[in-house]
Design an enzyme around this catalytic site. Structure first.
Site, mmCIF file in Angstrom:
data_model
loop_
_atom_site.group_PDB
_atom_site.id
_atom_site.type_symbol
_atom_site.label_atom_id
_atom_site.label_comp_id
_atom_site.label_asym_id
_atom_site.label_seq_id
_atom_site.Cartn_x
_atom_site.Cartn_y
_atom_site.Cartn_z
ATOM 1 C CB THR A 1 -23.814 40.043 82.839
ATOM 2 O OG1 THR A 1 -23.466 41.009 83.702
ATOM 3 C CG2 THR A 1 -23.805 40.488 81.466
ATOM 4 C CG ASN A 2 -26.872 42.807 86.204
ATOM 5 O OD1 ASN A 2 -26.484 43.983 86.043
ATOM 6 N ND2 ASN A 2 -26.773 41.994 87.050
ATOM 7 C CG HIS A 3 -29.043 45.995 80.832
ATOM 8 N ND1 HIS A 3 -28.427 45.957 79.710
ATOM 9 C CD2 HIS A 3 -30.250 45.508 80.641
ATOM 10 C CE1 HIS A 3 -29.301 45.123 78.813
ATOM 11 N NE2 HIS A 3 -30.400 44.764 79.515
#
Ligand code: C5P
Length: 426
Positions: free
Chosen positions: A225-227
């Site tokens: 995933t990412n931030h």
């Protein structure tokens, strides 16, 4: 004032036009600001009837408010002439919204207990209109457990609170208890009508917004995933709704509250997000891609948890489909706003991305530990076909509103161009 700001103000005016609003003034020194509120609502086209309590009349005269509202001020249950003109039950039915500004501690207590021994309390019981209150009182009174209880009861009953603000109070004290400024109350009232009555600059428009990260599964317990926090997308969904649009928010996993009036479709992966978007966008005329969609996903998602046996492990990744590029290709009539999260050369990268993805508009921003993700504020570089604009550091809510204003202006330009084209064809 710039053209888009003027357009926004005009749209707000339309939202309030011919709305039936009771402004009720109660006994607080902030009553001196009530004429400005009435003035702002009337100049936006609202039909305003003013009700005053006995205590309010000790701070300001009914004559001032009747001159500004253009109607006699109502202050008694027992005024035969006024009752013959429009009885208090009729007045309660006439109102679409009752705004009590300022609302004293006593007024909150009386409302919380359902009293009906003066005109205002009786109106509040006899109406089906929404109730909005802008409290104003000493900070100790506001913090008192009795007031807290009354506020909690009223909130539970659906009463909308505007403020109070923190700041200088009448007795040369400072704290929570200042009435919100009249212009800000007017804006909340305009937003209330835009949200509940579907009027506003985007009324009649259907908008699909993507927000948040996606999760690309490696196995049943792990994912990539990412931030992304989703804040920009949620703020845009709220701003579009406040501007009167019907909004579908296709959201990856976030912990954010769904904005009032917005339909949320929860998704996990980029593929889920694409499927949800493609089905929703078929009925839409505006698409905002604010999600940080994963560009790659594991080529295979293992059915069982991958065991920790090997010293090294390789993950083969495969490209996900570009959702916003698919939208522009399949639905060229849809206005598209995309985002470009860059770490360097923001301006050129943003311009190039708009061209490559054939977007109507793009908002570029710098990302990294000091920028954007997870923060409440941001700055943007916005590019469209024949213009560019830097939006300086501001809250994501304020930026979202400005972006919506800019979209409204572009849509108006597009309409004007297509009208001219069709006239030329004739
Ligand atoms: O290509 P890049 O990911 O930098 O583009 C960002 C823009 O494209 C954002 O508006 C994002 O929501 C959208 N996007 C998308 N589908 C993807 C990747 C990005 O809609 N698979």
């Amino acid at each position: 004032m710039s053209a888009w700001a003027e357009l926004w103000v005009q749209c707000r005016m339309q939202t309030l036009s011919q709305r039936h609003i009771i402004v009720a003034v109660t006994g607080s020194i902030a009553a001196y600001k009530a004429p400005v509120l009435v003035r702002r609502l009337v100049e936006a086209g609202a039909d305003v009837q003013v009700v005053m309590t006995e205590a309010a009349k000790r701070f300001i005269t009914p004559m001032t408010l009747s001159a500004i509202s253009g109607h006699p001020v109502r202050h008694s249950l027992w005024d035969e002439d006024a009752e013959l003109n429009m009885g208090h039950i009729e007045l309660a039915r006439w109102a679409e919204l009752i705004v009590i500004a300022p609302a004293s501690a006593d007024t909150l207590a009386r409302l919380a207990h359902g009293r009906a021994d003066d005109l205002l309390s009786t109106l509040c019981l006899a109406t089906t209109a929404e109730l909005m209150v802008a409290p104003a009182m000493n900070h100790v009174m506001w913090a008192h457990p009795a007031t807290r209880d009354n506020v909690a009861r009223l909130v539970e009953r659906g009463v909308k609170f505007v403020g109070p603000d923190n700041g200088a109070l009448a007795e040369r004290e400072t704290g929570a208890g200042r009435m919100v400024e009249p212009e800000a109350i007017r804006d909340v009232v305009a937003e209330f009508f835009a949200e509940t009555r579907g009027s506003g600059p985007l009324a009649g428009h259907r908008v699909v917004v993507t927000a948040g990260p996606t999760r690309e599964s490696i196995d049943p317990v792990r994912f990539i995933t990412n931030h992304s926090s989703g804040r920009m997308g949620y703020a845009l969904a709220a701003a579009c709704r406040a501007a009167g649009a019907q909004v579908t928010l296709v959201s990856g996993p976030t912990s954010l509250a769904v904005p009032t009036g917005v339909t949320r479709v929860g998704v996990q992966s980029a593929a889920d997000m694409r499927a949800a978007v493609m089905s929703a966008v078929a009925d839409a005329d505006l698409f905002i891609g604010a999600a940080a969609v994963a560009d790659y996903r594991p080529a295979q998602s293992a059915a069982d948890k991958i065991k920790k046996t090997a010293e090294d492990a390789q993950l083969t990744l495969t490209r996900t489909r570009d959702i916003i590029a698919d939208v522009t290709a399949e639905y060229p009539g849809v206005f598209t706003l995309g985002f470009a999260a860059e770490t360097t050369d923001l301006e050129n990268a943003t311009r190039a991305k708009r061209e490559r993805k054939k977007l109507s508009m793009i908002a570029g921003n710098l990302v990294g530990p000091e920028h954007a993700f997870g923060r409440d504020d941001n700055s943007l570089f916005v590019v469209w076909e024949d213009g560019e604009r830097h939006l300086p550091q501001d809250s994501k809510q304020a930026l979202a509103r400005t972006l919506v204003e800019m979209i409204v202006e572009r849509l108006a330009d597009e309409r004007a161009t297509s009208n001219t084209d069709s006239q030329e064809q004739i």
